[in-house]
Design a protein around this motif. Structure first.
Motif, PDB file in Angstrom:
ATOM      1  N   HIS A  39       3.732 -63.325  59.879  1.00 56.22           N
ATOM      2  CA  HIS A  39       2.487 -62.772  59.349  1.00 56.22           C
ATOM      3  C   HIS A  39       2.730 -61.424  58.670  1.00 56.22           C
ATOM      4  N   ALA A  40       3.643 -60.635  59.220  1.00 55.58           N
ATOM      5  CA  ALA A  40       3.982 -59.355  58.590  1.00 55.58           C
ATOM      6  C   ALA A  40       4.556 -59.586  57.200  1.00 55.58           C
ATOM      7  N   ALA A  41       5.451 -60.574  57.093  1.00 57.97           N
ATOM      8  CA  ALA A  41       6.063 -60.866  55.795  1.00 57.97           C
ATOM      9  C   ALA A  41       5.058 -61.438  54.806  1.00 57.97           C
ATOM     10  N   LYS A  42       4.175 -62.307  55.285  1.00 58.64           N
ATOM     11  CA  LYS A  42       3.139 -62.870  54.416  1.00 58.64           C
ATOM     12  C   LYS A  42       2.161 -61.785  53.970  1.00 58.64           C
ATOM     13  N   VAL A  70       5.722 -51.743  64.408  1.00 63.01           N
ATOM     14  CA  VAL A  70       5.718 -50.823  65.534  1.00 63.01           C
ATOM     15  C   VAL A  70       4.295 -50.530  65.998  1.00 63.01           C
ATOM     16  N   GLY A  71       3.464 -50.053  65.075  1.00 57.88           N
ATOM     17  CA  GLY A  71       2.086 -49.735  65.427  1.00 57.88           C
ATOM     18  C   GLY A  71       1.811 -48.260  65.524  1.00 57.88           C
ATOM     19  N   ALA A  72       2.868 -47.428  65.461  1.00 55.55           N
ATOM     20  CA  ALA A  72       2.688 -45.982  65.525  1.00 55.55           C
ATOM     21  C   ALA A  72       2.266 -45.445  64.160  1.00 55.55           C
ATOM     22  N   THR A  73       1.449 -44.407  64.171  1.00 56.62           N
ATOM     23  CA  THR A  73       1.036 -43.772  62.925  1.00 56.62           C
ATOM     24  C   THR A  73       2.253 -43.322  62.117  1.00 56.62           C
ATOM     25  N   PRO A  84       6.309 -47.847  44.244  1.00 60.63           N
ATOM     26  CA  PRO A  84       4.958 -47.896  43.688  1.00 60.63           C
ATOM     27  C   PRO A  84       4.505 -49.344  43.472  1.00 60.63           C
ATOM     28  N   GLY A  85       3.315 -49.660  43.945  1.00 62.65           N
ATOM     29  CA  GLY A  85       2.781 -51.006  43.783  1.00 62.65           C
ATOM     30  C   GLY A  85       3.175 -51.980  44.868  1.00 62.65           C
ATOM     31  N   ALA A  86       3.957 -51.524  45.842  1.00 64.94           N
ATOM     32  CA  ALA A  86       4.375 -52.407  46.935  1.00 64.94           C
ATOM     33  C   ALA A  86       3.228 -52.622  47.918  1.00 64.94           C
ATOM     34  N   VAL A  87       3.440 -53.559  48.846  1.00 66.30           N
ATOM     35  CA  VAL A  87       2.470 -53.811  49.898  1.00 66.30           C
ATOM     36  C   VAL A  87       3.160 -53.663  51.249  1.00 66.30           C
ATOM     37  N   ILE A  88       2.498 -52.967  52.169  1.00 65.73           N
ATOM     38  CA  ILE A  88       2.970 -52.843  53.544  1.00 65.73           C
ATOM     39  C   ILE A  88       2.253 -53.895  54.388  1.00 65.73           C
ATOM     40  N   GLY A  89       3.015 -54.726  55.073  1.00 64.16           N
ATOM     41  CA  GLY A  89       2.445 -55.697  56.001  1.00 64.16           C
ATOM     42  C   GLY A  89       2.528 -55.135  57.402  1.00 64.16           C
ATOM     43  N   ARG A  90       1.383 -54.889  58.015  1.00 62.84           N
ATOM     44  CA  ARG A  90       1.370 -54.243  59.332  1.00 62.84           C
ATOM     45  C   ARG A  90       0.953 -55.231  60.420  1.00 62.84           C
ATOM     46  N   VAL A  91       1.747 -55.289  61.470  1.00 68.23           N
ATOM     47  CA  VAL A  91       1.380 -56.129  62.613  1.00 68.23           C
ATOM     48  C   VAL A  91       1.560 -55.406  63.939  1.00 68.23           C
ATOM     49  N   GLY A  92       2.138 -54.200  63.895  1.00 65.51           N
ATOM     50  CA  GLY A  92       2.223 -53.404  65.115  1.00 65.51           C
ATOM     51  C   GLY A  92       0.819 -53.012  65.544  1.00 65.51           C
ATOM     52  N   VAL A  93       0.490 -53.188  66.820  1.00 62.65           N
ATOM     53  CA  VAL A  93      -0.858 -52.871  67.297  1.00 62.65           C
ATOM     54  C   VAL A  93      -1.049 -51.363  67.260  1.00 62.65           C
ATOM     55  N   PRO A  94      -1.948 -50.848  66.416  1.00 64.71           N
ATOM     56  CA  PRO A  94      -2.079 -49.398  66.264  1.00 64.71           C
ATOM     57  C   PRO A  94      -2.948 -48.774  67.352  1.00 64.71           C
ATOM     58  N   GLN A  95      -2.598 -47.572  67.730  1.00 62.20           N
ATOM     59  CA  GLN A  95      -3.432 -46.797  68.648  1.00 62.20           C
ATOM     60  C   GLN A  95      -4.235 -45.747  67.885  1.00 62.20           C
ATOM     61  N   ASN A 106      -0.078 -46.180  44.762  1.00 64.79           N
ATOM     62  CA  ASN A 106      -0.632 -47.524  44.555  1.00 64.79           C
ATOM     63  C   ASN A 106      -0.065 -48.525  45.556  1.00 64.79           C
ATOM     64  N   VAL A 107       0.197 -48.063  46.766  1.00 68.74           N
ATOM     65  CA  VAL A 107       0.759 -48.924  47.804  1.00 68.74           C
ATOM     66  C   VAL A 107      -0.373 -49.550  48.613  1.00 68.74           C
ATOM     67  N   GLY A 108      -0.279 -50.858  48.819  1.00 67.92           N
ATOM     68  CA  GLY A 108      -1.281 -51.569  49.606  1.00 67.92           C
ATOM     69  C   GLY A 108      -0.913 -51.591  51.074  1.00 67.92           C
ATOM     70  N   LEU A 109      -1.918 -51.584  51.930  1.00 69.01           N
ATOM     71  CA  LEU A 109      -1.729 -51.677  53.377  1.00 69.01           C
ATOM     72  C   LEU A 109      -2.615 -52.787  53.900  1.00 69.01           C
ATOM     73  N   ARG A 110      -1.984 -53.838  54.416  1.00 69.26           N
ATOM     74  CA  ARG A 110      -2.775 -54.948  54.934  1.00 69.26           C
ATOM     75  C   ARG A 110      -2.054 -55.580  56.116  1.00 69.26           C
ATOM     76  N   GLY A 111      -2.802 -56.372  56.845  1.00 68.36           N
ATOM     77  CA  GLY A 111      -2.225 -57.028  58.008  1.00 68.36           C
ATOM     78  C   GLY A 111      -3.132 -56.843  59.209  1.00 68.36           C
ATOM     79  N   GLY A 112      -2.678 -57.292  60.346  1.00 67.97           N
ATOM     80  CA  GLY A 112      -3.482 -57.214  61.556  1.00 67.97           C
ATOM     81  C   GLY A 112      -3.105 -58.343  62.492  1.00 67.97           C
ATOM     82  N   ILE A 113      -4.097 -58.915  63.139  1.00 67.20           N
ATOM     83  CA  ILE A 113      -3.862 -59.993  64.100  1.00 67.20           C
ATOM     84  C   ILE A 113      -3.324 -61.215  63.370  1.00 67.20           C
ATOM     85  N   ALA A 114      -2.236 -61.728  63.834  1.00 67.36           N
ATOM     86  CA  ALA A 114      -1.582 -62.854  63.158  1.00 67.36           C
ATOM     87  C   ALA A 114      -2.319 -64.164  63.380  1.00 67.36           C
ATOM     88  N   SER A 115      -2.052 -65.105  62.488  1.00 69.37           N
ATOM     89  CA  SER A 115      -2.410 -66.502  62.725  1.00 69.37           C
ATOM     90  C   SER A 115      -1.216 -67.186  63.378  1.00 69.37           C
TER      91      SER A 115
END
Length: 346
Positions: free
Chosen positions: A158-161, A245-248, A260-271, A283-292
């Protein structure tokens, strides 16, 4: 039956509790074959996140279906199944669009009870993933890899997707735990050409290379950022970054090593949430969360394991019986194991 119960921070015990029974629609009772400890379990184990005392724990398992409610027609008693940590109904707008972790029809309550001899799962028709054959048809290593499909391998994928990894990309992976290592596998499955794993541990770096990492960056802080950039085209940064990881601080670092223009896939549970200004200016995207789990397992991951194309079960570096549940948690808490496998039954 035996089940793992959270008592207080740093204390998990095995108690004798009532065996679950069918008491509604779309349910299955499952005899657990394998379970495991998740990195996210350490949040409440360490007392960082709150959890109710005397609650059942665990959210990753494979097992054999023992019984189903009358309306279940997609699986039957005797089926070997992946039991996802998600509970997707399969028909709401979230599930239809591939985000069953955000299913709009999930029942309220704490996800738990997978670290036990038996468990109840719903919705059985849409959530469970059938594995061909029986447990006896698989080696211990294959069962371990199948176990990862209940969470950690699906989460790494899910992080890679989420990072929109595509053929020929340069990908950076932050986090050398089980999720990050499975993220390496996910990036390779999606066609990444260069995979840079940030790792400070030789054993985890070695496993990362085995999974497909082409480069290891072992430095920290600003030096790690410079070392990653040096491995990218024009020192501009990675095409995709997997934050596992999930850390700030990890998300901040992801922004520094993304082109520039990349996307970050986040799956670390953030606090806590990071500041977004850095991402805006690049222009960096940040997306992700609970996986399927159900969808990627059915479409890609289960067959990849059955074909021997991927072997994510190697993230389990220690195995325990259910009776030794406290040791399983301690091994991960003290970084003596990348991930702890629980052998519950045959």
């Amino acid at each position: 039956m035996k089940a793992a119960v959270f008592m207080e921070p740093e204390k998990v015990e095995i108690h004798d509790v009532p065996k679950p029974t069918i008491d509604g629609d779309n349910q299955a009772i499952i005899r657990v074959v394998r379970a495991s400890v998740c990195g996210s379990d350490l949040w409440w184990y360490r007392g960082i996140a709150k959890r109710q005392a005397n609650s059942l724990v665990g959210h990753e398992a494979i097992g054999v279906v023992e019984s189903v409610s009358d309306d279940v027609d997609q699986i039957k008693p005797g089926d070997l199944v992946i039991v996802p940590f998600t509970h997707g109904c399969g028909h709401c707008v979230a599930c239809v669009n591939g985000f069953e972790g955000n299913c709009l029809n999930q029942k309220p309550g704490t996800n738990g009870g997978y670290q036990a001899e038996f468990m109840k799962y719903e919705p059985a028709n849409s959530g469970l993933v059938k594995i061909p054959g029986t447990p006896a048809d698989y080696t211990a290593d294959q069962l371990a890899s199948l176990q990862t499909l209940s969470d950690v391998m699906a989460t790494g994928f899910h992080a890679a997707k989420s990072a929109e990894v595509k053929e020929g990309d340069t990908v950076a992976v932050i986090g050398d735990g089980a999720v990050g290592l499975c993220g390496v596998i996910g990036a390779k499955l999606l066609g990444a050409e260069k995979i840079i794993l940030l790792s400070h541990h030789e054993d985890r770096a070695a496993l990362g290379r085995e999974f497909g990492a082409t480069d290891i960056v072992a430095t920290k802080g600003d030096q790690a950022v410079q070392d990653v950039l040096a491995l990218t085209k024009e020192n501009a940064g990675a095409d995709a970054v997997l934050e596992c990881v999930g850390a700030t601080s990890a998300i901040d670092q992801a922004g520094q090593i993304a082109r520039p223009g990349a996307v970050i896939g986040r799956v670390g549970v953030p606090q806590t949430e990071p500041k977004s200004n850095q991402l805006f200016w690049k222009n960096v995207g940040l997306r992700g969360g609970i996986a399927s789990v159900t969808k990627p397992d059915k479409e890609v991951l289960l067959q990849a394991v059955l074909d021997g194309k991927i072997n994510p079960g190697k993230v389990f570096t220690k195995s325990f019986s259910l009776d030794n549940i406290q040791d399983a948690y301690q091994a991960m808490d003290k970084r003596e194991a990348i991930k702890s496998l629980l052998i519950v039954s045959k």
